[in-house]
Enzyme design. Structure first.
Site, mmCIF file in Angstrom:
data_model
loop_
_atom_site.group_PDB
_atom_site.id
_atom_site.type_symbol
_atom_site.label_atom_id
_atom_site.label_comp_id
_atom_site.label_asym_id
_atom_site.label_seq_id
_atom_site.Cartn_x
_atom_site.Cartn_y
_atom_site.Cartn_z
ATOM 1 N N ALA A 1 0.823 -1.213 0.006
ATOM 2 C CA ALA A 1 0.343 -0.116 -0.028
ATOM 3 C C ALA A 1 0.724 1.168 -0.109
ATOM 4 O O ALA A 1 1.865 1.306 0.592
ATOM 5 C CB ALA A 1 -0.810 0.137 1.419
ATOM 6 N N GLY B 1 0.134 -5.132 0.408
ATOM 7 C CA GLY B 1 -0.839 -5.252 -0.279
ATOM 8 C C GLY B 1 -0.808 -5.800 -1.590
ATOM 9 O O GLY B 1 -1.617 -6.294 -2.379
ATOM 10 N N GLU C 1 -1.442 -9.456 -1.228
ATOM 11 C CA GLU C 1 -2.960 -9.635 -1.118
ATOM 12 C C GLU C 1 -3.474 -9.399 -2.454
ATOM 13 O O GLU C 1 -4.392 -10.204 -2.565
ATOM 14 C CB GLU C 1 -3.382 -8.510 0.006
ATOM 15 C CG GLU C 1 -2.859 -8.662 1.375
ATOM 16 C CD GLU C 1 -3.098 -7.563 2.359
ATOM 17 O OE1 GLU C 1 -3.653 -7.782 3.286
ATOM 18 O OE2 GLU C 1 -2.929 -6.259 1.802
ATOM 19 N N GLU D 1 3.949 -5.941 7.680
ATOM 20 C CA GLU D 1 3.096 -4.712 8.258
ATOM 21 C C GLU D 1 3.287 -4.805 9.789
ATOM 22 O O GLU D 1 3.350 -3.634 10.409
ATOM 23 C CB GLU D 1 1.569 -5.159 7.955
ATOM 24 C CG GLU D 1 0.841 -4.787 6.657
ATOM 25 C CD GLU D 1 1.069 -5.906 5.611
ATOM 26 O OE1 GLU D 1 0.592 -5.746 4.594
ATOM 27 O OE2 GLU D 1 1.850 -6.751 5.749
#
Length: 259
Positions: free
Chosen positions: A65, A110, A113, A133
């Site tokens: 992200a 992300g 993901e 994270e």
């Protein structure tokens, strides 16, 4: 259709989505909106029978992200940000066409993901995967805590998420995170080969198989078996179902029409 943060191209029956924020292709709200929009477009485009997602530049599929965007958000705003990723990834996961992640370079947070939301993951031999994270004081927020355990098991998922260790493509293949590892210069060729092979299959059967598998992973066995039967009946009743069975009996090549 125009996009802000991705590029969309078509090669025959295959659509290719390229995350276009090089060199590291961080995922921001614009990327999520574009991915959701592309999924909606492809869902009704009869010309598209398979989708490939990859990253521009070769250094990264997506490095996670966009922290520069997230860091300034309030809790209410970050909830909306995460909802954006959930909507986009869920649309891709449940798209009525098969989706392949072609991963070169890093797929962190992300980015990993996003790859998890795809049906298949083909990795270049330079690919690296991680969930960093917890080292930032947060946790995965784009489906990692839910999709990863379903793919590699809870214990291995906890190891990857709690520790945040980087794993290479060979390790990712060994634990079932990716389907196949190929040389970096052959990545898109292999992804396209698989996509074209999928595109030759009767679409209704692929759609029903995907729906049954996706639902089955989230319900008890009895409910999953009932869903399988329902999807089987739909495929059986389709024109291609009739054609496939007739061709088998008549010992000829089937002529599928995706109906």
């Amino acid at each position: 259709m125009s996009y802000e943060a991705i590029q969309v191209t078509r090669e025959g029956k295959v659509a290719v989505i390229t995350l276009n924020r090089p060199p590291m292709n961080p995922l921001n709200s614009a990327v999520f909106r574009d991915l959701a929009k592309a999924a909606d477009e492809f869902s009704t485009d009869a010309r598209v029978k398979a989708v490939i997602i990859t990253g521009a530049g070769g250094k990264a599929f997506a490095a996670g992200a966009d922290v520069s965007e997230m860091a300034t958000l309030t809790p209410v705003e970050v909830y909306s940000f995460c909802q954006g990723s959930k909507i986009a990834f869920s649309k891709l996961e449940n798209l009525n066409k098969p989706v392949i992640a072609a991963v070169s370079g890093v797929a962190f947070g992300g980015g990993c993901e996003l790859a998890l939301a795809c049906d298949f993951r083909i990795a270049a031999d330079n690919a690296k995967f991680a969930f960093p994270e917890t080292g930032l004081g947060i946790i995965p927020g784009g489906g990692g805590t839910q999709r990863l355990p379903r793919l590699v098991g809870a214990t291995k998922a906890k190891e990857l998420i709690f520790l945040g260790d980087i794993i290479d493509a060979v390790t990712a293949e060994r634990i079932g995170l990716v389907n196949k590892v190929v040389p970096a210069d052959a990545l898109m060729e292999e992804a396209m080969r698989m996509a074209n092979k999928l595109a030759e299959k009767p679409l209704v059967a692929i759609q029903m198989a995907k729906a049954a598998i996706n639902l089955g992973g989230n319900v008890d066995l009895t409910s999953g078996l009932e869903a399988e039967i329902q999807n089987f009946v739909i495929a059986f009743a389709s024109a291609d179902g009739k054609e496939g069975l007739s061709a088998f009996v008549e010992k000829r090549k089937p002529n599928y029409t995706d109906k």
